[in-house]
Motif scaffolding. Structure first.
Motif, PDB file in Angstrom:
ATOM      1  N   ILE A  23     -23.593 -56.307  46.703  1.00 28.79           N
ATOM      2  CA  ILE A  23     -22.420 -55.661  47.275  1.00 28.79           C
ATOM      3  C   ILE A  23     -22.493 -54.151  47.082  1.00 28.79           C
ATOM      4  CG2 ILE A  23     -19.907 -55.527  47.181  1.00 28.79           C
ATOM      5  CD1 ILE A  23     -20.027 -58.429  45.994  1.00 28.79           C
ATOM      6  N   GLY A  24     -22.454 -53.402  48.182  1.00 31.93           N
ATOM      7  CA  GLY A  24     -22.462 -51.949  48.112  1.00 31.93           C
ATOM      8  C   GLY A  24     -23.838 -51.327  48.133  1.00 31.93           C
ATOM      9  N   SER A  25     -24.896 -52.144  48.300  1.00 31.41           N
ATOM     10  CA  SER A  25     -26.254 -51.606  48.237  1.00 31.41           C
ATOM     11  C   SER A  25     -26.683 -50.993  49.560  1.00 31.41           C
ATOM     12  CB  SER A  25     -27.237 -52.722  47.875  1.00 31.41           C
ATOM     13  OG  SER A  25     -28.571 -52.288  48.046  1.00 31.41           O
ATOM     14  N   ASP A  26     -27.500 -49.931  49.465  1.00 30.60           N
ATOM     15  CA  ASP A  26     -28.154 -49.404  50.655  1.00 30.60           C
ATOM     16  C   ASP A  26     -29.671 -49.528  50.527  1.00 30.60           C
ATOM     17  OD1 ASP A  26     -28.682 -47.555  48.715  1.00 30.60           O
ATOM     18  OD2 ASP A  26     -27.891 -45.821  49.818  1.00 30.60           O
ATOM     19  N   LYS A  27     -30.136 -50.309  49.524  1.00 34.86           N
ATOM     20  CA  LYS A  27     -31.570 -50.501  49.305  1.00 34.86           C
ATOM     21  C   LYS A  27     -32.048 -51.725  50.083  1.00 34.86           C
ATOM     22  CE  LYS A  27     -31.331 -48.486  44.679  1.00 34.86           C
ATOM     23  NZ  LYS A  27     -31.577 -48.693  43.243  1.00 34.86           N
ATOM     24  N   SER A  28     -32.071 -51.588  51.386  1.00 34.91           N
ATOM     25  CA  SER A  28     -32.353 -52.738  52.236  1.00 34.91           C
ATOM     26  C   SER A  28     -33.824 -52.871  52.613  1.00 34.91           C
ATOM     27  CB  SER A  28     -31.511 -52.643  53.520  1.00 34.91           C
ATOM     28  OG  SER A  28     -31.822 -51.447  54.209  1.00 34.91           O
ATOM     29  N   SER A  29     -34.668 -51.988  52.098  1.00 38.91           N
ATOM     30  CA  SER A  29     -36.062 -52.001  52.527  1.00 38.91           C
ATOM     31  C   SER A  29     -36.885 -53.038  51.776  1.00 38.91           C
ATOM     32  CB  SER A  29     -36.682 -50.622  52.339  1.00 38.91           C
ATOM     33  OG  SER A  29     -36.651 -50.256  50.980  1.00 38.91           O
ATOM     34  N   LEU A  30     -37.840 -53.605  52.475  1.00 39.03           N
ATOM     35  CA  LEU A  30     -38.840 -54.495  51.910  1.00 39.03           C
ATOM     36  C   LEU A  30     -40.111 -53.687  51.756  1.00 39.03           C
ATOM     37  CD1 LEU A  30     -40.263 -57.284  51.360  1.00 39.03           C
ATOM     38  CD2 LEU A  30     -40.544 -57.440  53.833  1.00 39.03           C
ATOM     39  N   ASN A  31     -40.796 -53.820  50.624  1.00 39.14           N
ATOM     40  CA  ASN A  31     -41.995 -53.020  50.435  1.00 39.14           C
ATOM     41  C   ASN A  31     -43.185 -53.892  50.095  1.00 39.14           C
ATOM     42  OD1 ASN A  31     -43.769 -50.841  50.054  1.00 39.14           O
ATOM     43  ND2 ASN A  31     -42.068 -49.573  49.339  1.00 39.14           N
ATOM     44  N   LEU A  32     -44.116 -53.977  51.044  1.00 41.32           N
ATOM     45  CA  LEU A  32     -45.369 -54.692  50.855  1.00 41.32           C
ATOM     46  C   LEU A  32     -46.566 -53.758  50.954  1.00 41.32           C
ATOM     47  CD1 LEU A  32     -44.594 -57.892  52.975  1.00 41.32           C
ATOM     48  CD2 LEU A  32     -44.765 -57.749  50.486  1.00 41.32           C
ATOM     49  N   ASP A  33     -46.300 -52.453  50.981  1.00 42.89           N
ATOM     50  CA  ASP A  33     -47.365 -51.467  51.063  1.00 42.89           C
ATOM     51  C   ASP A  33     -48.175 -51.472  49.763  1.00 42.89           C
ATOM     52  OD1 ASP A  33     -48.583 -48.921  52.281  1.00 42.89           O
ATOM     53  OD2 ASP A  33     -47.879 -48.241  50.307  1.00 42.89           O
ATOM     54  N   LYS A  35     -50.181 -49.317  48.415  1.00 44.11           N
ATOM     55  CA  LYS A  35     -50.110 -48.096  47.628  1.00 44.11           C
ATOM     56  C   LYS A  35     -48.838 -48.082  46.790  1.00 44.11           C
ATOM     57  CE  LYS A  35     -50.413 -43.045  48.025  1.00 44.11           C
ATOM     58  NZ  LYS A  35     -50.554 -41.898  48.957  1.00 44.11           N
ATOM     59  N   TRP A  36     -47.717 -48.442  47.405  1.00 43.19           N
ATOM     60  CA  TRP A  36     -46.450 -48.509  46.681  1.00 43.19           C
ATOM     61  C   TRP A  36     -46.530 -49.568  45.591  1.00 43.19           C
ATOM     62  CZ3 TRP A  36     -42.781 -52.086  45.406  1.00 43.19           C
ATOM     63  CH2 TRP A  36     -41.549 -51.607  44.951  1.00 43.19           C
ATOM     64  N   LEU A  37     -47.046 -50.738  45.916  1.00 37.72           N
ATOM     65  CA  LEU A  37     -47.128 -51.832  44.942  1.00 37.72           C
ATOM     66  C   LEU A  37     -48.003 -51.461  43.747  1.00 37.72           C
ATOM     67  CD1 LEU A  37     -47.424 -54.902  47.341  1.00 37.72           C
ATOM     68  CD2 LEU A  37     -45.553 -54.476  45.730  1.00 37.72           C
ATOM     69  N   ALA A  38     -49.129 -50.786  44.013  1.00 34.27           N
ATOM     70  CA  ALA A  38     -50.032 -50.399  42.927  1.00 34.27           C
ATOM     71  C   ALA A  38     -49.355 -49.383  41.998  1.00 34.27           C
ATOM     72  CB  ALA A  38     -51.321 -49.829  43.491  1.00 34.27           C
ATOM     73  N   HIS A  39     -48.665 -48.412  42.592  1.00 43.86           N
ATOM     74  CA  HIS A  39     -47.948 -47.416  41.791  1.00 43.86           C
ATOM     75  C   HIS A  39     -46.834 -48.073  40.988  1.00 43.86           C
ATOM     76  CE1 HIS A  39     -44.866 -44.188  41.213  1.00 43.86           C
ATOM     77  NE2 HIS A  39     -45.943 -43.489  40.872  1.00 43.86           N
ATOM     78  N   ARG A  40     -46.108 -48.995  41.614  1.00 39.96           N
ATOM     79  CA  ARG A  40     -45.005 -49.666  40.937  1.00 39.96           C
ATOM     80  C   ARG A  40     -45.514 -50.591  39.831  1.00 39.96           C
ATOM     81  NH1 ARG A  40     -39.488 -48.971  41.552  1.00 39.96           N
ATOM     82  NH2 ARG A  40     -40.359 -47.216  42.690  1.00 39.96           N
ATOM     83  N   ARG A  41     -46.668 -51.222  40.053  1.00 39.30           N
ATOM     84  CA  ARG A  41     -47.254 -52.062  39.002  1.00 39.30           C
ATOM     85  C   ARG A  41     -47.593 -51.222  37.771  1.00 39.30           C
ATOM     86  NH1 ARG A  41     -52.636 -55.074  40.579  1.00 39.30           N
ATOM     87  NH2 ARG A  41     -53.208 -52.876  40.861  1.00 39.30           N
TER      88      ARG A  41
END
Length: 241
Positions: A23-33, A35-41
């Motif tokens: 409720i109230g979120s604007d984080k609607s993106s899905l991320n399967l990239d 580069k993003w996944l490696a950085h986040r890991r």
């Protein structure tokens, strides 16, 4: 089940890369990239994972929500540490978590972002306060929030204490009264939930959570004002400075 301890599940929930629909979120993106996944890991392994491994509470389940198309290399190595939940949406993930907890009458769920950390006694303290709330007949669901935490600038390697009365590290205590499903902290936006539900908002001497400030998070500004020594990273969070 003979007592309250047996009737209440303690769970930690982390949204890794599925769309948020709380409720109230604007984080609607899905991320399967990749580069993003490696950085986040890397951030997850450096800050989030060691803090959870150092929790003094041991009888909890860590649910981590992944999109089903996430490459296995980002979760296979966590076998035995997390309970992965593969879903296309948070609602689907919450339904799966609810099913896995069907034997419990109560639940205290704590929200943790995949690039942040919890102080080592965080889950234990939340569980103890949840017992107190249930025993005092506090309305359901209700919120437990440790407002004292820290911001860590990962580039400058500086640590700042912070007071955050609507922190995103809150816990939600819920029950199955009236045949309802359990509710979870990740269903609610961390600002709105304090307006909607009764809450324990608690100041502590030590920081109870840590936000890693880096170049790819949504809020990449240090809000803490009192700089402290980085030895707290290891002693309180299990993180190597």
């Amino acid at each position: 089940m003979s007592n309250l301890s047996d009737k209440m599940a303690s769970v930690l929930i982390t949204r890794y890369n599925i769309r948020a629909n709380f409720i109230g979120s604007d984080k609607s993106s899905l991320n399967l990239d990749n580069k993003w996944l490696a950085h986040r890991r890397d951030l997850f392994n450096r800050y989030c994972l060691p803090s959870v491994r150092h929790q003094s509470l041991t009888n909890f389940t860590w649910f981590v929500m992944f999109d089903p198309d996430t490459p296995a290399e980002y979760y296979d190595y966590l076998d035995g540490v997390i309970t992965p939940v593969f879903a296309r949406s948070q609602q689907e993930a919450h339904d799966k978590i609810n099913t896995s907890l069907e034997s419990f009458e109560y639940c205290v769920s704590t929200r943790l972002d995949n690039d942040d950390a919890l102080e080592k006694s965080h889950l234990f303290r939340a569980r103890e306060i949840a017992f107190a709330g249930i025993n005092s007949s506090m309305s359901m669901p209700h919120v437990i929030n440790f407002r004292s935490g820290a911001d860590y600038d990962v580039i400058k390697r500086k640590l700042f204490l912070r007071d955050y009365p609507t922190s995103n590290f809150f816990s939600l205590v819920s029950d199955r009264s009236g045949g309802e499903k359990l509710r979870f902290a990740t269903e609610f936006h961390h600002v709105n939930v304090f307006k909607e539900l009764d809450n324990f908002n608690i100041k502590t001497l030590d920081p109870m959570w840590l936000i890693a400030i880096h170049d790819q998070n949504v809020g990449n500004t240090v809000h803490g004002t009192k700089e402290v020594g980085t030895d707290m990273l290891q002693s309180l969070f299990g993180i190597e400075a």
